[in-house]
Write a protein that holds these residues in place. Structure first.
Motif, mmCIF file in Angstrom:
data_model
loop_
_atom_site.group_PDB
_atom_site.id
_atom_site.type_symbol
_atom_site.label_atom_id
_atom_site.label_comp_id
_atom_site.label_asym_id
_atom_site.label_seq_id
_atom_site.Cartn_x
_atom_site.Cartn_y
_atom_site.Cartn_z
ATOM 1 N N ALA A 202 38.926 -44.968 15.126
ATOM 2 C CA ALA A 202 37.373 -44.464 14.732
ATOM 3 C C ALA A 202 36.237 -44.963 15.329
ATOM 4 C CB ALA A 202 37.343 -45.346 13.315
ATOM 5 N N GLY A 203 36.455 -46.048 16.262
ATOM 6 C CA GLY A 203 35.168 -46.344 17.204
ATOM 7 C C GLY A 203 35.065 -45.373 18.223
ATOM 8 N N VAL A 204 36.233 -45.003 19.028
ATOM 9 C CA VAL A 204 36.068 -44.173 20.026
ATOM 10 C C VAL A 204 35.882 -42.627 19.679
ATOM 11 C CG1 VAL A 204 37.450 -45.718 21.818
ATOM 12 C CG2 VAL A 204 38.563 -43.596 20.215
ATOM 13 N N THR A 205 36.306 -42.483 18.525
ATOM 14 C CA THR A 205 35.990 -41.042 17.859
ATOM 15 C C THR A 205 34.546 -40.986 17.750
ATOM 16 O OG1 THR A 205 38.034 -40.803 16.847
ATOM 17 C CG2 THR A 205 36.436 -39.481 15.809
ATOM 18 N N GLU A 206 33.717 -41.962 17.063
ATOM 19 C CA GLU A 206 32.312 -41.884 17.099
ATOM 20 C C GLU A 206 31.584 -41.508 18.560
ATOM 21 O OE1 GLU A 206 28.647 -41.136 15.553
ATOM 22 O OE2 GLU A 206 30.525 -40.925 14.539
ATOM 23 N N VAL A 207 32.166 -42.405 19.337
ATOM 24 C CA VAL A 207 31.593 -42.263 20.611
ATOM 25 C C VAL A 207 31.757 -40.822 21.219
ATOM 26 C CG1 VAL A 207 31.981 -43.193 23.118
ATOM 27 C CG2 VAL A 207 32.027 -44.626 21.295
ATOM 28 N N ALA A 208 32.768 -40.200 21.055
ATOM 29 C CA ALA A 208 33.197 -39.016 21.467
ATOM 30 C C ALA A 208 32.383 -38.035 21.018
ATOM 31 C CB ALA A 208 34.595 -38.478 21.455
ATOM 32 N N ARG A 209 32.002 -38.145 19.642
ATOM 33 C CA ARG A 209 30.968 -37.112 18.996
ATOM 34 C C ARG A 209 29.850 -37.300 19.475
ATOM 35 N NH1 ARG A 209 33.718 -38.793 12.948
ATOM 36 N NH2 ARG A 209 35.487 -37.094 13.106
ATOM 37 N N ARG A 210 29.106 -38.187 19.718
ATOM 38 C CA ARG A 210 27.971 -38.619 20.372
ATOM 39 C C ARG A 210 27.919 -38.008 21.678
ATOM 40 N NH1 ARG A 210 28.220 -43.931 18.208
ATOM 41 N NH2 ARG A 210 28.425 -44.756 20.362
ATOM 42 N N LEU A 211 28.879 -38.103 22.542
ATOM 43 C CA LEU A 211 28.903 -37.527 23.825
ATOM 44 C C LEU A 211 28.960 -35.941 23.740
ATOM 45 C CD1 LEU A 211 29.510 -37.845 26.922
ATOM 46 C CD2 LEU A 211 31.833 -37.999 26.314
ATOM 47 N N LYS A 212 29.594 -35.569 22.644
ATOM 48 C CA LYS A 212 29.634 -33.870 22.660
ATOM 49 C C LYS A 212 28.399 -33.537 22.287
ATOM 50 C CE LYS A 212 33.186 -32.345 20.416
ATOM 51 N NZ LYS A 212 33.549 -30.934 21.385
ATOM 52 N N ARG A 213 27.836 -34.306 21.350
ATOM 53 C CA ARG A 213 26.215 -33.761 21.047
ATOM 54 C C ARG A 213 25.376 -33.965 22.044
ATOM 55 N NH1 ARG A 213 27.450 -36.692 16.000
ATOM 56 N NH2 ARG A 213 26.349 -38.474 16.982
ATOM 57 N N ASP A 214 25.332 -34.970 22.954
ATOM 58 C CA ASP A 214 24.398 -35.262 24.029
ATOM 59 C C ASP A 214 24.615 -34.079 25.140
ATOM 60 O OD1 ASP A 214 23.411 -37.426 22.604
ATOM 61 O OD2 ASP A 214 24.393 -39.016 23.766
ATOM 62 N N LEU A 215 26.149 -33.875 25.179
ATOM 63 C CA LEU A 215 26.371 -32.998 26.378
ATOM 64 C C LEU A 215 25.758 -31.569 26.075
ATOM 65 C CD1 LEU A 215 29.842 -32.732 27.913
ATOM 66 C CD2 LEU A 215 28.928 -30.665 27.068
ATOM 67 N N HIS A 216 25.903 -31.067 24.804
ATOM 68 C CA HIS A 216 25.259 -29.811 24.396
ATOM 69 C C HIS A 216 24.048 -29.524 24.526
ATOM 70 C CE1 HIS A 216 25.654 -26.362 22.001
ATOM 71 N NE2 HIS A 216 24.706 -26.725 21.275
ATOM 72 N N GLU A 217 23.247 -30.833 24.168
ATOM 73 C CA GLU A 217 21.896 -30.759 24.280
ATOM 74 C C GLU A 217 21.396 -30.857 25.739
ATOM 75 O OE1 GLU A 217 17.849 -33.310 23.093
ATOM 76 O OE2 GLU A 217 19.956 -34.048 22.219
ATOM 77 N N ALA A 218 22.017 -31.583 26.679
ATOM 78 C CA ALA A 218 21.820 -31.844 28.052
ATOM 79 C C ALA A 218 21.984 -30.445 28.944
ATOM 80 C CB ALA A 218 22.259 -33.081 28.779
ATOM 81 N N THR A 219 22.818 -29.747 28.245
ATOM 82 C CA THR A 219 23.216 -28.786 29.301
ATOM 83 C C THR A 219 22.775 -27.386 28.723
ATOM 84 O OG1 THR A 219 25.316 -28.281 28.084
ATOM 85 C CG2 THR A 219 25.471 -29.499 30.141
ATOM 86 N N GLY A 220 21.870 -27.351 27.595
ATOM 87 C CA GLY A 220 21.389 -26.152 27.241
ATOM 88 C C GLY A 220 22.501 -25.265 26.345
ATOM 89 N N GLY A 221 23.241 -25.976 25.602
ATOM 90 C CA GLY A 221 24.014 -25.297 24.753
ATOM 91 C C GLY A 221 25.498 -25.226 25.267
ATOM 92 N N LEU A 222 26.245 -25.840 26.178
ATOM 93 C CA LEU A 222 27.481 -25.682 26.729
ATOM 94 C C LEU A 222 28.201 -26.551 25.993
ATOM 95 C CD1 LEU A 222 25.926 -24.246 29.011
ATOM 96 C CD2 LEU A 222 27.785 -25.413 30.378
ATOM 97 N N HIS A 223 29.616 -26.398 25.662
ATOM 98 C CA HIS A 223 30.481 -27.064 24.877
ATOM 99 C C HIS A 223 31.574 -27.891 25.845
ATOM 100 C CE1 HIS A 223 28.791 -26.216 21.098
ATOM 101 N NE2 HIS A 223 28.967 -24.883 21.280
ATOM 102 N N GLY A 224 32.087 -28.838 25.493
ATOM 103 C CA GLY A 224 33.031 -29.474 26.182
ATOM 104 C C GLY A 224 33.942 -30.145 25.000
#
Length: 469
Positions: free
Chosen positions: A122-144
């Protein structure tokens, strides 16, 4: 094996194509293919819209065009890709000091080094969700897509399970259950040749591979490979995340539109490739001991030849001389379609062999190396599909197509709506290549990407005097 799922693998989805769609509003939601656009080009990346038509990486561009003729075929903009990759890697290093880049669009992250309070599923899942949101925002809409597990093997496989924009965490203790139904090719190092050897002994899945003894695997695929496969089939992978990955080689290769036969022409091309390779070595403050020549002939057979020096070098003439020597070992009389030069065995120091062969390659100006012919086969289109340009009157845009002395440009950027298409002479002084950084700001308005009525789509209804994408 780790007790907790603390290795994360992130892989940007359809990376090159996604960057193109981000920066070109008219291509969003449309099939996009990035790679060589000529008759002998190869697909580097295809958007998911193009993949729906069967277009895949490493497929010939000719086949991709036949499967998806309405796609936009672009040559690629590596400055843009490197820029986005840098943004992503910086974001990952903010998460953990141990980040191992594998390429521009994927990396391993060691979450155990991140100082997390909670490394449960559960803990690393939440970390990954935040990372994906940050990545999407920082790259202008890309997904990982992200995979997390107790090993590199499991994390990398997990990141591929729910693409695009996926997130899979493999709980500790379930790794072997995950792997067993999969094809053996999911294991790193099992390519077509190894898969065929395993097929001959009745092994198609990881479960079947798991039932083979270590001795039998060694007999089938060799000592080192067999022992490694035996462990991987059992999800036994203790490879650490290595923060710094050193380059193993520096190389340059080119594919030509027509088969090349003239030996002097081939040698001249090798000289130029050697110059490019050694320039890159010097910029990286590296040198190398092994020079390799790669030759793909008219029948698609590929041949490599290598020579190793007593000491590393970054000298252009030395590399060119060895490259010429190596190509002499290959029968090129039937024609060459691809030529390449590489240097490996890299070091961060140089000590020329004072007692070695001091003969140097001849300067190209000292002998008739058919400079006009070299220029003819090495020059690319002056306006490559997808490249960024700017017009004095119409502003920034990108090349939609060119040919017959004309270039067609679509005037739009990442921050605009889809723009108009206009055609100019290829020597129009008001049209120039555009360096990145001036207009390539990711869109932040909800209307970005909404097509305007009456605007033609890329690759569709191209002007008669332009070559469509």
């Amino acid at each position: 094996m780790r007790a907790d799922p603390t290795i994360l693998h992130v892989d940007l989805d359809a990376f090159f194509a996604a960057v193109e769609q981000r920066d070109k509003p008219s291509l969003r939601g449309k099939p996009v293919v990035v790679g060589g656009v000529g008759g002998r080009g190869v697909v580097a990346t295809a958007s998911y819209e193009a993949r729906a038509f069967g277009v895949r990486s490493a497929m010939s561009t000719a086949e991709a065009r036949s499967r998806c003729p309405h796609a936009a075929f672009l040559t690629g903009r590596f400055d843009a890709y490197r820029e986005v990759s840098g943004t992503v890697m910086r974001l990952l290093r903010e998460l953990s000091p141990l980040v191992e880049p594998l390429s521009l669009d994927e990396a391993f992250v060691d979450l155990a080094a991140a100082g997390l309070d909670d490394v449960s599923v559960a803990g690393v899942t939440e970390v990954a969700r935040r990372l994906k949101r940050d990545l999407h925002e920082a790259t202008g809409g890309l997904h990982g897509s992200v995979g997390i597990g107790t090993s590199k093997l499991v994390a990398k496989i997990a990141s591929d399970l729910e693409k695009p924009d996926g997130l899979v965490v493999v709980p500790p203790g379930t790794e072997r259950d995950l792997l067993r139904p999969m094809r053996v090719t999911v294991i790193p190092g099992v390519g077509p040749a190894t898969a065929e050897r395993l097929r001959r002994v009745g092994v198609h899945t990881v479960a079947e591979l798991e039932r083979i003894s270590e001795d039998e695997l060694v007999r089938v695929v060799g000592q080192a490979h067999g022992k490694g496969l035996y462990r991987m089939a059992r999800a036994d992978d203790d490879r650490p995340v290595v923060a710094e990955r050193e380059a193993k080689s520096v190389s340059v290769e080119d594919t030509y539109d027509t088969d090349l036969v003239d030996r002097r022409l081939l040698e001249g091309l090798l000289d130029r490739q050697a110059a490019k390779v050694t320039e890159r070595l010097r910029k990286a403050r590296l040198s190398g001991r092994t020079v390799t020549v790669k030759v793909r002939l008219h029948d698609f057979s590929t041949h490599t030849r290598s020579l190793t020096l007593a000491a590393p070098t970054d000298n252009t003439r030395t590399v060119a001389r060895l490259a010429r020597t190596l190509i002499a070992e290959v029968d090129t009389s039937g024609g060459v379609r691809l030529l390449g030069v590489g240097v490996s065995g890299l070091a961060d120091w140089i000590q020329e062999d004072l007692f070695g062969d001091t003969e140097e390659a001849a300067d190209t100006a000292d002998e008739p190396l058919a400079e006009e012919a070299i220029a003819r086969v090495t020059r690319g289109r002056p306006w490559s599909p997808g490249m960024d340009v700017e017009h004095a009157t119409h502003g920034p845009g990108w090349v939609w197509g060119s040919g017959r002395g004309r270039v067609t440009v679509r005037f739009e950027t990442a921050e605009t709506r889809p723009g108009p298409v206009k055609t100019f002479s290829t020597d129009d002084p008001d049209l120039v290549p555009r360096p990145r950084g001036r207009y390539d700001v990711p869109p932040d308005t909800p209307e970005a990407g909404v097509p305007e009525a009456g605007v033609p789509e890329a690759g569709v209804a191209a002007p008669d005097d332009a070559t469509p994408l």
